[in-house]
Design a protein around this motif. Structure first.
Motif, PDB file in Angstrom:
ATOM      1  N   UNK A 294       0.841  -1.192   0.000  1.00  0.00           N
ATOM      2  CA  UNK A 294       0.000   0.000   0.000  1.00  0.00           C
ATOM      3  C   UNK A 294       0.873   1.238   0.000  1.00  0.00           C
ATOM      4  N   UNK A 295       0.506   2.186  -0.797  1.00  0.00           N
ATOM      5  CA  UNK A 295       1.242   3.438  -0.826  1.00  0.00           C
ATOM      6  C   UNK A 295       0.230   4.582  -0.850  1.00  0.00           C
ATOM      7  N   UNK A 296       0.714   5.776  -0.647  1.00  0.00           N
ATOM      8  CA  UNK A 296      -0.233   6.882  -0.551  1.00  0.00           C
ATOM      9  C   UNK A 296       0.458   8.208  -0.842  1.00  0.00           C
ATOM     10  N   UNK A 297      -0.354   9.187  -1.192  1.00  0.00           N
ATOM     11  CA  UNK A 297       0.115  10.562  -1.322  1.00  0.00           C
ATOM     12  C   UNK A 297      -0.732  11.423  -0.422  1.00  0.00           C
ATOM     13  N   UNK A 298      -0.097  12.195   0.419  1.00  0.00           N
ATOM     14  CA  UNK A 298      -0.866  13.071   1.293  1.00  0.00           C
ATOM     15  C   UNK A 298      -0.976  14.442   0.659  1.00  0.00           C
TER      16      UNK A 298
ATOM     17  N   UNK B 234      -7.103  24.322  -3.453  1.00  0.00           N
ATOM     18  CA  UNK B 234      -5.681  24.108  -3.723  1.00  0.00           C
ATOM     19  C   UNK B 234      -5.158  23.057  -2.752  1.00  0.00           C
ATOM     20  N   UNK B 235      -4.308  22.176  -3.253  1.00  0.00           N
ATOM     21  CA  UNK B 235      -3.777  21.115  -2.404  1.00  0.00           C
ATOM     22  C   UNK B 235      -2.278  21.274  -2.222  1.00  0.00           C
ATOM     23  N   UNK B 236      -1.868  21.314  -0.990  1.00  0.00           N
ATOM     24  CA  UNK B 236      -0.444  21.352  -0.690  1.00  0.00           C
ATOM     25  C   UNK B 236       0.099  19.933  -0.679  1.00  0.00           C
ATOM     26  N   UNK B 237       1.002  19.654  -1.596  1.00  0.00           N
ATOM     27  CA  UNK B 237       1.478  18.291  -1.769  1.00  0.00           C
ATOM     28  C   UNK B 237       2.877  18.116  -1.178  1.00  0.00           C
ATOM     29  N   UNK B 238       3.366  16.908  -1.279  1.00  0.00           N
ATOM     30  CA  UNK B 238       4.718  16.617  -0.801  1.00  0.00           C
ATOM     31  C   UNK B 238       5.715  17.546  -1.485  1.00  0.00           C
ATOM     32  N   UNK B 239       5.504  17.724  -2.751  1.00  0.00           N
ATOM     33  CA  UNK B 239       6.381  18.585  -3.539  1.00  0.00           C
ATOM     34  C   UNK B 239       6.425  19.997  -2.953  1.00  0.00           C
ATOM     35  N   UNK B 240       5.263  20.507  -2.593  1.00  0.00           N
ATOM     36  CA  UNK B 240       5.195  21.840  -2.008  1.00  0.00           C
ATOM     37  C   UNK B 240       5.887  21.861  -0.650  1.00  0.00           C
ATOM     38  N   UNK B 241       5.708  20.805   0.074  1.00  0.00           N
ATOM     39  CA  UNK B 241       6.374  20.717   1.376  1.00  0.00           C
ATOM     40  C   UNK B 241       7.879  20.829   1.194  1.00  0.00           C
ATOM     41  N   UNK B 242       8.408  20.114   0.233  1.00  0.00           N
ATOM     42  CA  UNK B 242       9.836  20.162  -0.057  1.00  0.00           C
ATOM     43  C   UNK B 242      10.271  21.574  -0.418  1.00  0.00           C
TER      44      UNK B 242
END
Lengths: 231, 231
Positions: free
Chosen positions: B5-9, B16-24
């Motif tokens: 199982x994998x996921x994207x938060x 607007x969605x703040x993604x992992x990329x934005x977190x980085x």
DNA sequence: CGGCGTTGTATCGTCTATGGCACAACGCAA
DNA sequence: TTGCGTTGTGCCATAGACGATACAACGCCG
């Protein structure tokens, strides 16, 4: 700040990830009986859907029994493996959805002892055992409301008799009734609240109303700490 | 079937969605002190990074204090709100990661009673109360290992004294030791196992070894049922 | 034997996300 | 005043995902 956690689930295998989109495709094939009709009913291109099925089967094994020619021109049917895959996808998604929905209480604290993945965190509410990433001392501890069980003080398990490593005595200060579920707010320290998600059935059985003394317990393995920005 | 199982938060707000990329990106800005250097160190284009920051601020409010000109040409700094946002992002991600990692036991059963979101499911192990989606009778019930607490039979809370609605007596049949955590397999019926994730500390304290009699409890609100394909 | 609706496969166009690049604006320092 | 490194903005190129279309292969059925 009022943000809404969201998520995308996928089931990975051999570098290929089965996504929600794939789940829909497989479900539509199951429903419509043909890859063609499935693509049609989803408003997608047949070509792409077909390629995707091949891609998925490359990683996950046989998923769709396809036959061409014959009565009605042929058709497709899901294999048992595909059905099993859909079921686990749904299960995983339900789990994640549960996490996204249930609220949690966050305490900030400091790691005062650590043993591998497990740490003891000193917080305003007391010491909490939690799963903690390595190399951090200032942490935020999050306790999901559905992980907190409430007990009558007289019958609460003794610390030595249960695997629930965290135990707090407190007093109910609020009950937020839903239809069948309710959020109970427990004051474990003056001004320090812990919220628990319980059934209304439990509310009645335990006689939970503001003022009731309760013991809140939750497992260390269901409690997670994360590094906190030391700004 | 061995899938992972994998996921994207993401943290959503105003569409607007703040993604992992934005977190980085935000983390890099915090680290490097300038939007430019952040984009550079991440190997991304400055133009896109800048536009993304504006997009995010449109939805989430002020996130980056940017100044141009001046000593060193200017620079950028995260606002408190941005730091708070990163913290909740990490917390949510940690929760999801926890779900993805911990294993679970799945029982199939039939809904025999229902009251809103809550249902009683008849399974091979007995009756289980679980959060259940509407309109399904054949379901799979999943019980996460970190939600199961084990108790010494003598000190196990009576059903009336706890909010843990599910309670099963059983016998330990296996202990899978990790470094600080361990998976305990409990037979609740002949051939029917339930796995619990507990600390090794609890293992010792409760004296859990194969053969030990235990009472496993878990909350209805931490147990989820999903519709099962009726193939 | 031809019709039909399916599966397979190839090719093209479109859309979106992203990097590359160019250039203006800014404001302090030398 | 000039230089510098930043922010801000616009435009183009590229890559990947996806739909659209066309056509061959297949196999039962009338």
């Amino acid at each position: 700040m009022d943000v809404s956690p969201d998520f995308d689930v996928q089931l990975g295998r051999d570098g290929v990830a089965l996504t929600v989109r794939d789940r829909e495709l497989l479900a539509a094939i199951d429903e419509d009986g043909s890859l063609n009709a499935a693509a049609e009913s989803l408003g997608r291109s047949y070509a792409h859907a077909q390629r995707r099925v091949v891609e998925l089967e490359d990683a996950f094994g046989s998923l769709v029994d396809r036959s061409r020619g014959g009565g009605g021109g042929g058709g497709s049917e899901l294999t048992d493996r595909a059905r099993e895959l859909l079921a686990t996808f749904d299960r995983v998604r339900a789990e994640f959805a549960g996490v996204a929905e249930t609220d949690e209480t966050v305490l900030s604290g400091r790691v005062i002892d650590r043993d591998g993945e497990l740490a003891t965190v000193e917080t305003a509410a007391g010491r909490i055992r939690a799963v903690t990433p390595p190399d951090c001392t200032e942490v935020g501890v999050t306790i999901r409301a559905d992980a907190v069980t409430l007990n009558r003080p007289a019958e609460a398990p003794e610390p030595g008799g249960t695997s629930a490593r965290n135990r707090f005595e407190g007093e109910v200060v609020g009950v937020d009734h839903g239809e069948t579920l309710a959020r109970v707010t427990v004051a474990v320290e003056p001004g320090l609240h812990l919220t628990a998600l319980v059934t209304v059935e439990s509310i009645e059985r335990l006689g939970l109303t503001p003022g009731t003394a309760v013991v809140a317990t939750f497992k260390a393995t269901a409690t997670r700490a994360v590094a906190r920005a030391e700004s």
